[in-house]
Design a protein around this motif. Structure first.
Motif, PDB file in Angstrom:
ATOM      1  N   ILE A 103      51.245  59.191  28.071  1.00 17.77           N
ATOM      2  CA  ILE A 103      52.088  58.817  26.926  1.00 17.77           C
ATOM      3  C   ILE A 103      53.001  57.691  27.367  1.00 17.77           C
ATOM      4  N   ILE A 104      52.939  56.579  26.652  1.00 20.72           N
ATOM      5  CA  ILE A 104      53.761  55.409  26.983  1.00 20.72           C
ATOM      6  C   ILE A 104      54.792  55.199  25.887  1.00 20.72           C
ATOM      7  N   ASP A 105      56.056  55.169  26.280  1.00 24.33           N
ATOM      8  CA  ASP A 105      57.133  54.983  25.306  1.00 24.33           C
ATOM      9  C   ASP A 105      58.305  54.283  25.985  1.00 24.33           C
ATOM     10  N   PRO A 106      58.931  53.310  25.316  1.00 23.21           N
ATOM     11  CA  PRO A 106      60.039  52.583  25.934  1.00 23.21           C
ATOM     12  C   PRO A 106      61.315  53.409  26.064  1.00 23.21           C
ATOM     13  N   LEU A 152      49.067  65.742  31.953  1.00 23.31           N
ATOM     14  CA  LEU A 152      49.873  64.914  31.059  1.00 23.31           C
ATOM     15  C   LEU A 152      50.851  64.085  31.890  1.00 23.31           C
ATOM     16  N   HIS A 153      50.834  62.771  31.668  1.00 27.70           N
ATOM     17  CA  HIS A 153      51.712  61.860  32.389  1.00 27.70           C
ATOM     18  C   HIS A 153      52.559  61.091  31.383  1.00 27.70           C
ATOM     19  N   ILE A 154      53.847  61.012  31.627  1.00 26.84           N
ATOM     20  CA  ILE A 154      54.753  60.310  30.721  1.00 26.84           C
ATOM     21  C   ILE A 154      55.278  59.063  31.414  1.00 26.84           C
ATOM     22  N   ILE A 155      55.069  57.917  30.784  1.00 29.54           N
ATOM     23  CA  ILE A 155      55.553  56.644  31.303  1.00 29.54           C
ATOM     24  C   ILE A 155      56.586  56.137  30.307  1.00 29.54           C
TER      25      ILE A 155
END
Length: 203
Positions: free
Chosen positions: A149-152, A178-181
């Motif tokens: 999941i990519i979110d600023p 699950l990986h959060i970036i």
């Protein structure tokens, strides 16, 4: 006339009919309900179908005329000559302008909910708000997929009610794939299948 038979359009038709007007409800899809049907597929959101069932009963009781499989055109508006038109056609998916995105490897949120079997073994979700986080939860509930999941923003599932957010995050934490970036990432990192959560809404 109400154009769009999602939850907003159904509720608008119900309220207008309660005021004594003759109401016709149109939708381009084969059935009414819109994205509420999709939303009910997410784990823990099954009760959304109860809302849909309630609205169906109310529209039937109020004798709202329902026309599905019909997209309203400018000629329809002129020819049918309704006194007023409520536009409730909902939101549309927006593809972000990121260099390197390959159209054949992208899927919309709606298509993922409808066809989760098309998800590969690794997936990127661009946007970690309520829709993106729930999409990840849905994919995890269907099959084993490594998800990024990519979110600023610093945290995901932003915009959700706090109690719902806490429960969702607890569920997501149980999946080691699950990986959060939580920052902007260059296109070189995005080389696998995409899912684009709903980012633009029109009222």
């Amino acid at each position: 006339m109400v154009a769009g038979a999602g939850p907003a359009g159904m509720e608008a038709a119900r309220v207008v009919a309660l005021q004594g007007h003759n109401v016709s409800l149109f939708d381009a899809a084969g059935d009414i309900g819109g994205k509420i049907v999709q939303s009910a597929l997410a784990p823990g959101k099954e009760s959304y179908l109860d809302v849909l069932a309630y609205l169906r009963r109310q529209l039937a009781r109020l004798q709202v005329k329902i026309y599905t499989g019909r997209r309203i055109t400018q000629n329809d508006i002129i020819d049918l000559a309704y006194d007023a038109i409520v536009v409730a056609t909902g939101s549309v998916d927006k593809t972000p302008a990121i260099a390197g995105l390959v159209p054949g490897k992208m899927m919309s949120t709606e298509s993922v909910f409808s066809h989760p079997e098309r998800v590969g073994d690794r997936a990127v979700i661009i946007g970690g708000g309520d829709v993106g986080a729930e999409l990840a939860h849905f994919i995890m509930s269907v099959r084993k997929v490594e998800i990024f999941i990519i979110d600023p923003q610093e945290h995901i599932a932003h915009g959700m009610p706090q109690d719902s957010r806490i429960c969702l995050l607890d569920e997501l934490k149980t999946d080691t794939q699950l990986h959060i970036i939580s920052r902007r990432v260059s296109a070189e990192l995005i080389t696998i299948r995409f899912f684009i959560p709903r980012t633009v809404a029109s009222a």
